[in-house]
Design a protein around this motif. Structure first.
Motif, PDB file in Angstrom:
ATOM      1  N   GLU A   1      57.859  18.985  23.840  1.00  0.00           N
ATOM      2  CA  GLU A   1      57.588  18.508  22.473  1.00  0.00           C
ATOM      3  C   GLU A   1      58.485  19.026  21.993  1.00  0.00           C
ATOM      4  N   LEU A   2      60.145  18.259  21.052  1.00  0.00           N
ATOM      5  CA  LEU A   2      60.599  18.860  20.332  1.00  0.00           C
ATOM      6  C   LEU A   2      60.452  19.176  18.568  1.00  0.00           C
ATOM      7  N   ARG A   3      61.042  20.092  17.898  1.00  0.00           N
ATOM      8  CA  ARG A   3      61.368  19.788  17.341  1.00  0.00           C
ATOM      9  C   ARG A   3      62.448  20.844  16.429  1.00  0.00           C
ATOM     10  N   CYS A   4      62.577  20.181  15.235  1.00  0.00           N
ATOM     11  CA  CYS A   4      63.936  20.720  14.949  1.00  0.00           C
ATOM     12  C   CYS A   4      64.040  20.468  13.357  1.00  0.00           C
ATOM     13  N   SER A   5      64.180  21.644  12.779  1.00  0.00           N
ATOM     14  CA  SER A   5      64.115  22.589  11.221  1.00  0.00           C
ATOM     15  C   SER A   5      65.651  22.415  10.402  1.00  0.00           C
ATOM     16  N   ASN A   6      65.364  22.819   9.591  1.00  0.00           N
ATOM     17  CA  ASN A   6      67.438  23.157   8.813  1.00  0.00           C
ATOM     18  C   ASN A   6      67.236  23.193   7.372  1.00  0.00           C
ATOM     19  N   ASN A   7      67.749  24.608   6.736  1.00  0.00           N
ATOM     20  CA  ASN A   7      67.477  24.927   5.506  1.00  0.00           C
ATOM     21  C   ASN A   7      68.219  23.974   5.211  1.00  0.00           C
ATOM     22  N   VAL A   8      69.482  23.915   4.813  1.00  0.00           N
ATOM     23  CA  VAL A   8      71.096  23.755   3.956  1.00  0.00           C
ATOM     24  C   VAL A   8      71.986  23.076   4.859  1.00  0.00           C
TER      25      VAL A   8
END
Length: 106
Positions: free
Chosen positions: A55-62
């Motif tokens: 499973e690949l998850r990507c998150s970013n703030n700004v």
């Protein structure tokens, strides 16, 4: 994998002997916080694949993009170069496997 306070800088002077990092480069993209998580599973002993192997998850703030006409054109040229010069072309296609990590595919 975590990128914290990262940036992409571009310069249009590729044939000069000396380049001034403060004067010749311009920031076109900066990322405050980017987190990439890859989770893998071994599977069960039953022989069937109950869930994805990873499973690949990507998150970013700004993410900020800073461009004027010149830097936007240079950024577009960079993207076109990567796409057209084979940097992102997949390897030759191989036969599909019937089993991955001991798990039979349906």
């Amino acid at each position: 994998f975590i990128l914290d306070d990262s940036a992409v800088y571009l310069c249009n002077r590729c044939n000069t002997e000396t380049v001034d990092l403060k004067k010749d480069y311009v920031c076109v993209l900066d990322v405050d916080l980017l987190e990439l998580v890859i989770t893998t599973w071994k599977g069960d002993s039953g022989g069937k694949l109950a869930q994805p192997l990873f499973e690949l998850r990507c998150s970013n703030n700004v993410v900020h993009v800073h461009t004027c006409a010149d830097s936007c054109a240079t950024l577009v040229n960079l993207v076109q170069y990567v796409v057209n010069s084979g940097d992102l072309h997949p390897p030759p296609k191989q036969d599909s496997p019937t089993e991955i990590a001991g798990q039979k595919l349906q």
